[in-house]
Scaffold this active site. Structure first.
Site, PDB file in Angstrom:
ATOM      1  N   LYS A  39      -3.930 -10.602  -6.760  1.00 35.11           N
ATOM      2  CA  LYS A  39      -5.142 -10.848  -5.975  1.00 35.11           C
ATOM      3  C   LYS A  39      -6.308 -10.001  -6.489  1.00 35.11           C
ATOM      4  O   LYS A  39      -6.112  -8.845  -6.870  1.00 35.11           O
ATOM      5  CB  LYS A  39      -4.799 -10.461  -4.523  1.00 35.11           C
ATOM      6  CG  LYS A  39      -5.937 -10.453  -3.537  1.00 35.11           C
ATOM      7  CD  LYS A  39      -5.437  -9.989  -2.166  1.00 35.11           C
ATOM      8  CE  LYS A  39      -5.881  -8.569  -1.837  1.00 35.11           C
ATOM      9  NZ  LYS A  39      -7.117  -8.446  -1.068  1.00 35.11           N
ATOM     10  N   LYS A  51       0.823  -1.213   0.000  1.00 32.97           N
ATOM     11  CA  LYS A  51       0.000   0.000   0.000  1.00 32.97           C
ATOM     12  C   LYS A  51       0.851   1.255   0.000  1.00 32.97           C
ATOM     13  O   LYS A  51       0.442   2.265  -0.574  1.00 32.97           O
ATOM     14  CB  LYS A  51      -0.998  -0.005   1.171  1.00 32.97           C
ATOM     15  CG  LYS A  51      -2.108  -1.027   0.952  1.00 32.97           C
ATOM     16  CD  LYS A  51      -3.421  -0.693   1.627  1.00 32.97           C
ATOM     17  CE  LYS A  51      -4.501  -1.672   1.148  1.00 32.97           C
ATOM     18  NZ  LYS A  51      -5.710  -1.708   1.946  1.00 32.97           N
ATOM     19  N   LYS A  80     -10.998  -5.015  -4.389  1.00 33.77           N
ATOM     20  CA  LYS A  80     -12.096  -4.089  -4.690  1.00 33.77           C
ATOM     21  C   LYS A  80     -11.594  -2.696  -5.056  1.00 33.77           C
ATOM     22  O   LYS A  80     -12.355  -1.893  -5.594  1.00 33.77           O
ATOM     23  CB  LYS A  80     -13.128  -4.054  -3.552  1.00 33.77           C
ATOM     24  CG  LYS A  80     -12.638  -3.700  -2.165  1.00 33.77           C
ATOM     25  CD  LYS A  80     -13.834  -3.605  -1.217  1.00 33.77           C
ATOM     26  CE  LYS A  80     -13.701  -4.404   0.054  1.00 33.77           C
ATOM     27  NZ  LYS A  80     -12.690  -3.925   0.997  1.00 33.77           N
TER      28      LYS A  80
HETATM   29  P1  ATP Z   1      -8.840  -3.296  -0.678  1.00 32.12           P
HETATM   30  O1  ATP Z   1      -8.792  -3.551  -2.150  1.00 32.12           O
HETATM   31  O2  ATP Z   1      -9.571  -2.058  -0.310  1.00 32.12           O
HETATM   32  O3  ATP Z   1      -7.515  -3.440   0.002  1.00 32.12           O
HETATM   33  P2  ATP Z   1      -9.767  -5.953  -0.265  1.00 32.12           P
HETATM   34  O4  ATP Z   1     -10.646  -6.317  -1.422  1.00 32.12           O
HETATM   35  O5  ATP Z   1      -8.396  -6.509  -0.235  1.00 32.12           O
HETATM   36  O6  ATP Z   1      -9.769  -4.418  -0.061  1.00 32.12           O
HETATM   37  P3  ATP Z   1     -10.398  -6.270   2.589  1.00 32.12           P
HETATM   38  O7  ATP Z   1     -11.449  -5.420   3.175  1.00 32.12           O
HETATM   39  O8  ATP Z   1      -9.000  -5.887   2.857  1.00 32.12           O
HETATM   40  O9  ATP Z   1     -10.611  -6.424   1.015  1.00 32.12           O
HETATM   41  O10 ATP Z   1     -10.631  -7.799   3.030  1.00 32.12           O
HETATM   42  C1  ATP Z   1     -11.772  -8.359   3.612  1.00 32.12           C
HETATM   43  C2  ATP Z   1     -11.602  -9.858   3.725  1.00 32.12           C
HETATM   44  O11 ATP Z   1     -11.597 -10.450   2.422  1.00 32.12           O
HETATM   45  C3  ATP Z   1     -10.282 -10.276   4.370  1.00 32.12           C
HETATM   46  O12 ATP Z   1     -10.500 -11.378   5.202  1.00 32.12           O
HETATM   47  C4  ATP Z   1      -9.410 -10.650   3.210  1.00 32.12           C
HETATM   48  O13 ATP Z   1      -8.432 -11.587   3.544  1.00 32.12           O
HETATM   49  C5  ATP Z   1     -10.422 -11.243   2.250  1.00 32.12           C
HETATM   50  N1  ATP Z   1     -10.005 -11.091   0.855  1.00 32.12           N
HETATM   51  C6  ATP Z   1      -9.723  -9.935   0.229  1.00 32.12           C
HETATM   52  N2  ATP Z   1      -9.400 -10.149  -1.066  1.00 32.12           N
HETATM   53  C7  ATP Z   1      -9.468 -11.492  -1.254  1.00 32.12           C
HETATM   54  C8  ATP Z   1      -9.236 -12.341  -2.376  1.00 32.12           C
HETATM   55  N3  ATP Z   1      -8.880 -11.867  -3.550  1.00 32.12           N
HETATM   56  N4  ATP Z   1      -9.400 -13.679  -2.216  1.00 32.12           N
HETATM   57  C9  ATP Z   1      -9.763 -14.185  -1.021  1.00 32.12           C
HETATM   58  N5  ATP Z   1     -10.000 -13.438   0.079  1.00 32.12           N
HETATM   59  C10 ATP Z   1      -9.852 -12.110  -0.022  1.00 32.12           C
END
Ligand code: ATP
Ligand code: LTN
Length: 355
Positions: A220, A138, A223
């Site tokens: 990965k 980040k 969002k």
């Molecule tokens: P951002 O893009 O804003 O960093 P994010 O999509 O990574 O957000 P988080 O809010 O950080 O989402 O994560 C919420 C939950 O979803 C956490 O438990 C995280 O491990 C899980 N998670 C996030 N992205 C993935 C993915 N691609 N596959 C599986 N689990 C995920």
């Protein structure tokens, strides 16, 4: 010693049986997890984490929250953050989390999180914080805003967790390192002050803990990706979902099989397997000789069908803001009562004069 004596007196009063009953009830395991309101949840969030949250509430004491304080580590537009926080709360309910069964709340509504976070940041080694992959990622992505909150993020996450003394924390693979960090704090802190915190364990699914981007399957699914074709949100309309899968990056072969190097197909097979419950062997058999086009279309249909009720629940919930407000207020009140007990214990242990 004191605690042992207290326990004996209690046992004398209730008798062995009463104590056993109570102990059994006390042993109901506690689950806790959180998610940032940085946008509509993706299929990755759902498959890696949230899909398990609803089912767990039947068996465990569960607490789930919207991690709005964590979102401040990246610059947010205030009105958008407010809207997204309410949407995130509604999305949790839409995904099957029942506020009558689970504790559901918004992080910033419960003062103890920020307060314990400060105390724990004084037990967070600089070196360990510097090694966090999420911090490195980040701070590279937001080079113009590498702030102290982004750096101490794991101390706030440790506070979120430890306040509720959970046994398991269901998260995706990317959060494993933060869980390890929390466990190190517990060991360090309990080593100095005695048994203050329960040691939490990460609960990471065997399949689907790391759903990959549809446009770059070595990355990965996230969002906050700038390319909307890279992720499916759990509110995407069926035709949008089908189209995004149709455009998903795969390889130049034609055979649907799970093999090293076939990142795109492996990702689609993982998604399809979690959504339908079919094994990889079965999927390979079902699609033998049918090619990627057919497979992508079926994955799209299956995902769209699975997400349909969530989208409908969400639309209904967003019509009733008064209900949502009532639920997050109730959640905050309950969360405050539970978390303040742990916070008071910590304050006493570290030597803060009680008011
Ligand atoms: P951002 O893009 O804003 O960093 P994010 O999509 O990574 O957000 P988080 O809010 O950080 O989402 O994560 C919420 C939950 O979803 C956490 O438990 C995280 O491990 C899980 N998670 C996030 N992205 C993935 C993915 N691609 N596959 C599986 N689990 C995920
Ligand atoms: N860091 C997590 C969100 C989060 C969390 C938590 C998850 C904040 N506090 C406590 C589990 C337990 C994320 O970015 N996915």
């Amino acid at each position: 010693m004191k605690e042992e004596k207290g326990l004996k007196e209690e046992k004398d009063m209730k008798g062995d049986k009463g104590m056993e009953e109570e102990k059994k009830q006390e042993r109901k395991k506690v689950i806790l997890s959180g998610i940032q309101p940085t946008g509509i949840f993706t299929l990755g969030n759902y498959i890696g984490a949230i899909r398990n949250w609803g089912t767990m509430q039947e068996e465990y004491h569960c607490a789930y929250f919207v991690a709005d304080l964590h979102s401040l580590t990246v610059r947010q537009e205030p009105a958008a953050l407010r809207r997204q926080s309410l949407e995130a709360f509604a999305l949790l309910l839409a995904c099957g989390i029942d506020p009558e069964k689970s504790l559901v709340f918004i992080q910033s509504h419960v003062h103890s999180h920020a307060e314990l976070s400060w105390i724990l940041s004084c037990y967070s080694p600089f070196g360990a914080l510097s090694r966090m992959t999420q911090f490195k990622d980040k701070s590279a992505r937001h080079a113009d805003n590498v702030n102290a909150g982004l750096f101490t993020y794991p101390a706030l996450m440790a506070a979120d967790i430890l306040l509720y003394q959970p046994d398991y924390v269901p998260v995706g693979e990317d959060q494993r390192q933060h869980l390890e960090f929390t466990r190190d704090i517990v060991e360090h802190f309990n080593g100095i002050y005695g048994n203050v915190f329960r040691m939490p364990e990460a609960y990471i699914p065997k399949t689907g803990a790391r759903v990959m981007s549809l446009q770059d399957p070595t990355k990965k699914m996230s969002k906050s990706d700038t390319n909307p074709n890279a992720f499916i949100t759990i509110l995407d309309e069926p035709n949008v979902i089908v189209n995004k899968f149709r455009r998903a990056v795969t390889d130049s072969e034609t055979e649907v099989c799970f093999r090293e190097g076939k990142d795109g197909i492996n990702n689609l097979m993982t998604i399809y397997s979690v959504i339908t419950g079919l094994s990889f062997e079965q999927i390979e058999k079902d699609f033998a000789g049918r090619g990627y086009g057919d497979f992508k279309a079926e994955v799209g249909d299956a995902v769209a069908e699975k997400l349909r009720p969530i989208r409908e629940n969400f639309a209904r919930l967003m019509q009733d803001k008064a209900y949502l407000e009532q639920q997050y207020r109730k959640g905050a009140e309950k969360a405050a009562a539970i978390s303040e007990r742990t916070l008071a214990k910590v304050k006493k242990k570290v030597g803060l004069l009680m008011p």
